[in-house]
Design a protein around this motif. Sequence first.
Motif, short mmCIF file in Angstrom:
data_model
loop_
_atom_site.label_atom_id
_atom_site.label_comp_id
_atom_site.label_asym_id
_atom_site.label_seq_id
_atom_site.Cartn_x
_atom_site.Cartn_y
_atom_site.Cartn_z
N ILE A 48 0.83 -1.22 0.00
CA ILE A 48 0.00 0.00 0.00
C ILE A 48 0.86 1.26 0.00
O ILE A 48 0.51 2.27 -0.62
N ALA A 49 2.00 1.22 0.67
CA ALA A 49 2.87 2.41 0.73
C ALA A 49 3.32 2.82 -0.67
O ALA A 49 3.56 4.00 -0.93
N GLU A 50 3.42 1.87 -1.58
CA GLU A 50 3.76 2.19 -2.97
C GLU A 50 2.53 2.66 -3.74
O GLU A 50 2.57 3.63 -4.47
N GLN A 51 1.41 1.93 -3.56
CA GLN A 51 0.20 2.26 -4.33
C GLN A 51 -0.34 3.65 -4.01
O GLN A 51 -0.88 4.33 -4.88
N VAL A 52 -0.17 4.09 -2.74
CA VAL A 52 -0.73 5.39 -2.35
C VAL A 52 -0.06 6.53 -3.12
O VAL A 52 -0.66 7.59 -3.34
N LYS A 53 1.17 6.28 -3.57
CA LYS A 53 1.89 7.32 -4.33
C LYS A 53 1.18 7.59 -5.66
O LYS A 53 1.13 8.72 -6.13
N VAL A 54 0.61 6.53 -6.25
CA VAL A 54 -0.09 6.69 -7.53
C VAL A 54 -1.33 7.58 -7.33
O VAL A 54 -1.71 8.33 -8.21
N LEU A 55 -1.93 7.47 -6.15
CA LEU A 55 -3.11 8.29 -5.86
C LEU A 55 -2.74 9.73 -5.54
O LEU A 55 -3.61 10.61 -5.51
N GLY A 56 -1.48 9.96 -5.23
CA GLY A 56 -1.05 11.30 -4.80
C GLY A 56 -1.61 11.64 -3.42
O GLY A 56 -1.79 12.81 -3.08
N MET A 57 -1.91 10.62 -2.63
CA MET A 57 -2.44 10.82 -1.28
C MET A 57 -1.36 10.38 -0.28
O MET A 57 -0.29 9.92 -0.67
N ARG A 58 -1.66 10.49 1.03
CA ARG A 58 -0.70 10.00 2.01
C ARG A 58 -1.37 9.08 3.03
O ARG A 58 -2.58 9.19 3.26
N LEU A 59 -0.56 8.19 3.61
CA LEU A 59 -1.08 7.34 4.68
C LEU A 59 -0.87 8.09 5.99
O LEU A 59 0.17 8.74 6.17
N PRO A 60 -1.83 7.99 6.92
CA PRO A 60 -1.76 8.81 8.14
C PRO A 60 -0.80 8.23 9.17
O PRO A 60 -1.22 7.82 10.26
N ASP A 61 0.46 8.16 8.83
CA ASP A 61 1.44 7.57 9.76
C ASP A 61 2.78 8.29 9.56
O ASP A 61 3.47 8.07 8.55
N ASP A 62 3.18 9.10 10.54
CA ASP A 62 4.44 9.86 10.43
C ASP A 62 5.67 8.95 10.51
O ASP A 62 6.77 9.36 10.17
N HIS A 63 5.46 7.73 11.00
CA HIS A 63 6.60 6.82 11.13
C HIS A 63 6.81 5.96 9.89
O HIS A 63 7.74 5.14 9.85
N LEU A 64 5.94 6.11 8.90
CA LEU A 64 6.05 5.28 7.69
C LEU A 64 7.29 5.71 6.89
O LEU A 64 7.37 6.85 6.44
N LYS A 65 8.23 4.79 6.75
CA LYS A 65 9.49 5.16 6.09
C LYS A 65 10.16 3.89 5.57
O LYS A 65 10.17 2.86 6.26
N TRP A 66 10.70 3.96 4.35
CA TRP A 66 11.41 2.81 3.78
C TRP A 66 12.67 2.52 4.58
O TRP A 66 13.44 3.44 4.90
N ASN A 67 12.87 1.27 4.94
CA ASN A 67 14.06 0.89 5.69
C ASN A 67 14.95 0.06 4.76
O ASN A 67 14.62 -1.08 4.42
N GLU A 68 16.03 0.68 4.31
CA GLU A 68 16.89 0.07 3.30
C GLU A 68 17.52 -1.24 3.80
O GLU A 68 17.67 -2.20 3.06
N GLU A 69 17.81 -1.26 5.10
CA GLU A 69 18.45 -2.45 5.67
C GLU A 69 17.48 -3.65 5.68
O GLU A 69 17.82 -4.74 5.27
N ARG A 70 16.24 -3.39 6.11
CA ARG A 70 15.24 -4.47 6.20
C ARG A 70 14.57 -4.75 4.86
O ARG A 70 13.89 -5.75 4.69
N LYS A 71 14.70 -3.80 3.94
CA LYS A 71 14.00 -3.87 2.65
C LYS A 71 12.48 -3.94 2.84
O LYS A 71 11.76 -4.67 2.14
N HIS A 72 12.03 -3.22 3.84
CA HIS A 72 10.60 -3.12 4.13
C HIS A 72 10.31 -1.71 4.62
O HIS A 72 11.24 -1.00 5.03
N TYR A 73 9.03 -1.33 4.63
CA TYR A 73 8.65 -0.06 5.24
C TYR A 73 8.54 -0.23 6.76
O TYR A 73 7.94 -1.21 7.23
N ASP A 74 9.11 0.70 7.51
CA ASP A 74 8.83 0.77 8.95
C ASP A 74 7.49 1.50 9.09
O ASP A 74 7.15 2.33 8.25
N PHE A 75 6.76 1.18 10.13
CA PHE A 75 5.50 1.91 10.35
C PHE A 75 5.22 2.03 11.85
O PHE A 75 5.85 1.37 12.66
N GLY A 76 4.26 2.92 12.16
CA GLY A 76 3.99 3.26 13.56
C GLY A 76 3.24 2.17 14.31
O GLY A 76 2.83 1.15 13.74
#
Length: 313
Positions: A232-260
């Motif tokens: 979803i973190a990728e798909q939301v970009k296509v919508l030009g919207m945001r997910l309501p989570d300030d902690h949502l961030k790509w984690n290069e080490e884990r190769k996953h998004y961190d979230f709140g």
Amino acid sequence: MAVQDLEKIFQQKIEQEIKIEPKDWMPEAYRKANIRQISQHAHSEIVGMLPEGNWISRAPTLKRKQILLAKVQDEAGHGLYLYSATETLGVTREETINDLHSGKAKYSSIFNYPTLTWADIGAIGWLVDGAAIVNQVMLTRTSYGPYARAMVRICKEESFHQRQGFEILLTLSKGSKEQKEMCQDAINRWWWPSLMMFGPNDKDSPHSEQSMKWKIKRKSNDELRQSFVDMIAEQVKVLGMRLPDDHLKWNEERKHYDFGEIDWKEFWNVVKGNGPCNKQRLDARRKAWKEGKWVREAAAAYAEKRKARQKAA
Ligand code: FAQ
């Protein structure tokens, strides 16, 4: 054959990826675990018709109305396959449904939230069906045969549902200022509850360990939730919207998004029956069951008559 031998054969089948079928011997606890999960899944599909059903008469165009009607009917079909799969484990549909109506059996927490605007129908398709698919693709490989086979068909339909939800939001996201705001507001309200659909964190999930051993579940609650967030973190970009989570961030080490952190207090409150629409949802189901009594009786009488006619012929 001794119970120990039967258990050994059962476990070997699980390990060799051979499906367990209704007439096969199975441990009582395996049977009960499947009844619990499949029936609660069936209830979720049926109760899940209610929030969207609320918008059938208010869909913005005839085309949208037709699509929504078809989608809600699909959910009814899913519920029926799953009730049938539950019946193969030796319980009647009436018993299963009574457990829902008495509050003994659960259904997904997500369906206890209200649908306030048309954008909610888009958010349900995109996020709720999206979360359901992530979970259900795993369940096409579950160890109980009838459940796995039901899931194959259900997943095909759910993937259409997700795309139709996304398309509703995409249309709104390209619309007027008010439509864009409505789209963002729906995402804000449905995001956290959709993460809760995957259940408690693994460490707080009492059923996970045994269900994973029996391959009823093939991935843990947290693993599936992470896959959903990444998608979803990728798909939301296509919508030009945001997910309501300030902690949502790509984690290069884990190769996953961190979230709140999920509000688990809210989750358990809703699961225990105190969410915004729990009472309304159960009342609607009880009313439908009561008012549908004559239909069930008429269908049973007709089946009897047909059987008698066939016998006489
Ligand atoms: N809501 O030990 P765990 C759909 C309960 S279908 C309410 O982790 P488990 C289609 C859980 O039952 C959506 N209760 O349990 C659609 C247990 O209580 P119990 C439904 C929850 O079974 C879309 C307790 O907490 N999908 O959306 C929830 O290993 C749009 C401890 O939990 C399925 O049912 C929750 N979110 O894992 C329709 C999929 N989470 O039973 C219309 C099949 C947990 O001891 C419109 N089910 N609980 O009284 C599963 O995959 C699993 O059962 C989990 C829970 C992952 C839901």
